[in-house]
Design a protein around this motif. Structure first.
Motif, short mmCIF file in Angstrom:
data_model
loop_
_atom_site.label_atom_id
_atom_site.label_comp_id
_atom_site.label_asym_id
_atom_site.label_seq_id
_atom_site.Cartn_x
_atom_site.Cartn_y
_atom_site.Cartn_z
N TYR A 59 102.85 37.92 34.69
CA TYR A 59 102.13 38.54 35.80
C TYR A 59 101.74 39.96 35.40
O TYR A 59 102.58 40.75 34.98
N VAL A 60 100.45 40.27 35.52
CA VAL A 60 99.92 41.59 35.16
C VAL A 60 99.49 42.31 36.43
O VAL A 60 98.45 41.99 37.02
N PRO A 61 100.27 43.31 36.91
CA PRO A 61 99.83 44.12 38.04
C PRO A 61 98.82 45.16 37.55
O PRO A 61 99.09 45.89 36.60
N VAL A 62 97.65 45.19 38.18
CA VAL A 62 96.56 46.07 37.73
C VAL A 62 96.36 47.21 38.73
O VAL A 62 96.31 46.98 39.94
N ASN A 63 96.23 48.40 38.21
CA ASN A 63 95.98 49.59 39.02
C ASN A 63 94.68 49.42 39.80
O ASN A 63 93.60 49.27 39.23
N TRP A 64 94.76 49.46 41.12
CA TRP A 64 93.56 49.23 41.94
C TRP A 64 92.62 50.42 41.99
O TRP A 64 91.53 50.34 42.54
N HIS A 65 93.02 51.54 41.39
CA HIS A 65 92.13 52.70 41.32
C HIS A 65 91.18 52.65 40.12
O HIS A 65 90.29 53.49 40.00
N LEU A 66 91.39 51.70 39.22
CA LEU A 66 90.56 51.63 38.03
C LEU A 66 89.13 51.20 38.37
O LEU A 66 88.88 50.55 39.38
N THR A 67 88.20 51.56 37.50
CA THR A 67 86.81 51.13 37.67
C THR A 67 86.69 49.66 37.28
O THR A 67 87.55 49.12 36.58
N PRO A 68 85.61 48.98 37.70
CA PRO A 68 85.42 47.59 37.29
C PRO A 68 85.46 47.39 35.78
O PRO A 68 86.01 46.40 35.29
N ALA A 96 84.61 39.93 32.79
CA ALA A 96 85.67 39.39 31.93
C ALA A 96 85.59 37.87 31.80
O ALA A 96 86.35 37.29 31.01
N GLY A 97 84.71 37.24 32.56
CA GLY A 97 84.58 35.79 32.48
C GLY A 97 85.69 35.03 33.19
O GLY A 97 85.96 33.88 32.87
N VAL A 98 86.33 35.67 34.19
CA VAL A 98 87.37 35.00 34.97
C VAL A 98 86.72 34.38 36.19
O VAL A 98 86.09 35.07 36.99
N THR A 99 86.90 33.08 36.38
CA THR A 99 86.24 32.38 37.49
C THR A 99 87.17 32.06 38.64
O THR A 99 86.71 31.81 39.75
N ASP A 157 91.71 41.36 27.86
CA ASP A 157 92.73 41.55 26.85
C ASP A 157 93.95 40.67 27.11
O ASP A 157 94.58 40.17 26.17
N CYS A 158 94.31 40.49 28.38
CA CYS A 158 95.50 39.69 28.69
C CYS A 158 95.19 38.20 28.83
O CYS A 158 96.10 37.39 29.02
N ASP A 159 93.89 37.85 28.76
CA ASP A 159 93.48 36.44 28.91
C ASP A 159 93.86 35.88 30.27
O ASP A 159 94.39 34.76 30.40
N ALA A 160 93.62 36.68 31.32
CA ALA A 160 93.99 36.26 32.67
C ALA A 160 93.26 34.96 33.04
O ALA A 160 92.04 34.86 32.91
N ARG A 161 94.02 33.99 33.51
CA ARG A 161 93.45 32.73 33.94
C ARG A 161 93.03 32.78 35.41
O ARG A 161 92.13 32.04 35.83
N LEU A 162 93.68 33.64 36.18
CA LEU A 162 93.45 33.70 37.62
C LEU A 162 93.76 35.11 38.10
O LEU A 162 94.68 35.76 37.58
#
Length: 508
Positions: A82-91, A123-126, A100-105
């Protein structure tokens, strides 16, 4: 239910005592352990239903709240990262992490829909979901088959300015099997025990320490209270209202607390506090002493990094005997201080801090070279200079030469410099941290211009590229920046020269 007889970990506690109070959300809504587990089990099954299997990666761009906890616990029992992502980051910044993490979802909060969906497109995540409700829909509230531990993979930057995932091996065991060792460790280091304690969340859960502490609280059977945001008086009110016993804070928060008028401080009952943990930035000795004069000896400090986890720790009374220390190595950890030649130095002499532990292994995702560069054999260097006293207590001399710690948040100069150098009017740039009474450090950019440009124009240039907390508080223009014949910028030299000029301008 007495702590000594409490089942091992969140999932077992929730099954044994479903009515137990688990979470008081930012809006005051209360969720029981049983109701939280039902949501967690449904989402776990939903993730499996989307084809996710052990070792796959799921990302959450979620504000503090129930959904963030559900994702943490759901992935934690079906072998996912599980990768928690900073919600303040830009798109663009979010898209980089997702690629980079190959997120599937990806799961996101309602207010973040536009930015996150743009990042997912890049990132190509659907598979993208707003909240956890749709993931849970139609699935039974029963434990998934073949339960196995997952892990959190936090992203942290380095001297390249590009974030890297700190990835640990997935344990080949059910989540409950790790709980006895976890409880022993936090009992030894933090004086925390399983039982009816109350944990207050004051910081974003995309940071490693707050995220780890909230997970720990639930595995100990504690109630988690989520503050809407950090406001000094509001936090004091929550402590009194819910009888908060432990919390995780950063030194900036202590500084802001101490600025409250005495009559405001005296309005609130904080006598329930037993442990307040702090890390992430050096805490001035005077500030820490003042807080303990007010709250009592409750401040527990630890030192480490996302990579090393907790490597050193010091309890309140130990610290009062040795003000300024960040503690001794915790159980399972060893430490040594080496000079520039790699030789161990005697007590009292500064050098590079190295730590190792047989129980803490990591690698940077998809970057074996960076992993190797951070190690000396099986010893890891957090990158800080310090010394050990005769009794093995560590004192830090400088936190990572290039790293800026502002308000307990890491800001990496190379990343800010790279964004500024994208502007055609910037010939060269150095980003440094300058001491700040409230924030610890503030970000200053020293810019060598190629053509005319204003500070406001450069800050506008950064707006779509970097999260606001990374923006320089001050942009100052210089004629030239010192570089070595090989082109290397010495930020320490730049910082020293800048502080000398600053002292000359503000001195007598």
């Amino acid at each position: 239910m007495p702590g000594s007889g409490m089942p091992p970990g969140f999932y077992a506690i929730a099954r044994a005592d479903p009515g137990r109070r688990a979470v008081i959300d930012a809006d005051g809504a209360t969720t029981s352990y049983g109701d939280l587990l039902a949501r967690v089990d449904r989402v776990s099954r939903g993730l499996r239903g989307h084809g996710l299997r052990r070792g796959d990666v799921v990302a959450g761009v979620l504000p503090n709240g129930l959904d963030a906890l559900v994702m943490l616990l759901a992935t934690g029992q079906i072998g996912l990262y599980y990768v928690p992502v900073n919600w303040h980051l830009t798109p663009a910044e979010v898209a980089y992490i997702l690629r980079d993490c190959d997120a599937r979802l990806v799961v996101h909060g309602p207010a973040l829909a536009g930015a996150v969906r743009e990042a997912c497109m890049r990132a190509g995540v659907t598979e993208v979901y707003e909240g956890t409700a749709r993931l849970a829909e139609g699935w039974p509230a029963t434990a998934p088959e073949d339960r196995t531990s997952g892990a959190v993979m936090w992203y942290t930057s380095g001297t390249t300015g590009f974030p890297k995932g700190v990835q640990r091996p997935l344990p080949s065991r059910a989540p409950e099997e790790a709980v006895p060792l976890l409880r022993w460790f936090v009992g030894e280091v933090c004086d925390l025990t399983a039982g009816d304690d109350v944990h207050l969340v004051t910081s974003p859960l995309y940071h490693s320490a707050p995220c780890a502490h909230v997970s720990l609280a639930l595995h100990l059977g504690h109630t988690v209270v989520i503050a809407p945001r950090f406001e000094p008086e509001a936090v004091l009110e929550l402590i009194g209202r819910y009888g908060v016993t432990n919390a995780m804070m950063v030194p900036t928060m202590f500084h802001r607390m101490l600025r409250l008028p005495p009559e405001v401080r005296q309005k609130y009952d904080i006598s329930s506090l037993r442990q307040v943990f702090h890390t992430g930035a050096a805490c001035p000795v005077a500030v820490k002493k003042a807080i303990m004069e007010w709250w009592g000896p409750v401040l527990y400090e630890y030192y480490g990094s996302t990579e090393s986890a907790i490597a050193f720790a010091v309890k309140p009374r130990e610290w009062l005997e040795r003000p300024g220390t960040v503690g001794r190595p915790v159980p399972t950890f060893e430490a040594r201080i080496l000079d520039e030649n790699g030789d161990e130095v005697p007590p009292g002499r500064p050098g590079m801090v190295y730590v190792r532990s047989a129980t803490n292994r990591f690698e940077y995702r998809k970057d074996a070279e960076k992993t190797a560069a951070s190690m000396r054999g099986d010893w890891y260097a957090p990158g800080d200079i310090g010394y050990l006293d005769e009794d093995g207590y560590l004192f830090l001399c400088d936190r990572r030469t290039d790293l800026i710690v502002s308000g307990g948040v890491n800001i990496y100069p190379a990343e800010v410099e790279a964004a500024l150098l994208d502007h055609p009017a910037v010939a060269d740039v150095a980003v440094i941290g300058v001491p700040d009474e409230e924030w610890g450090h503030r970000v200053v950019a020293l810019v060598q211009r190629a053509s005319q440009v204003t500070a406001a124009e450069l800050l506008g240039h950064l707006e779509p590229r970097l999260a606001r907390f990374k923006h320089p508080r001050l942009v100052e223009f210089v004629d030239e920046l010192p570089r070595t014949p090989t082109g290397k910028l010495s930020r320490s030299a730049v910082r020293e020269a800048y502080l000398a000029r600053l002292g000359a301008r503000t001195g007598p």
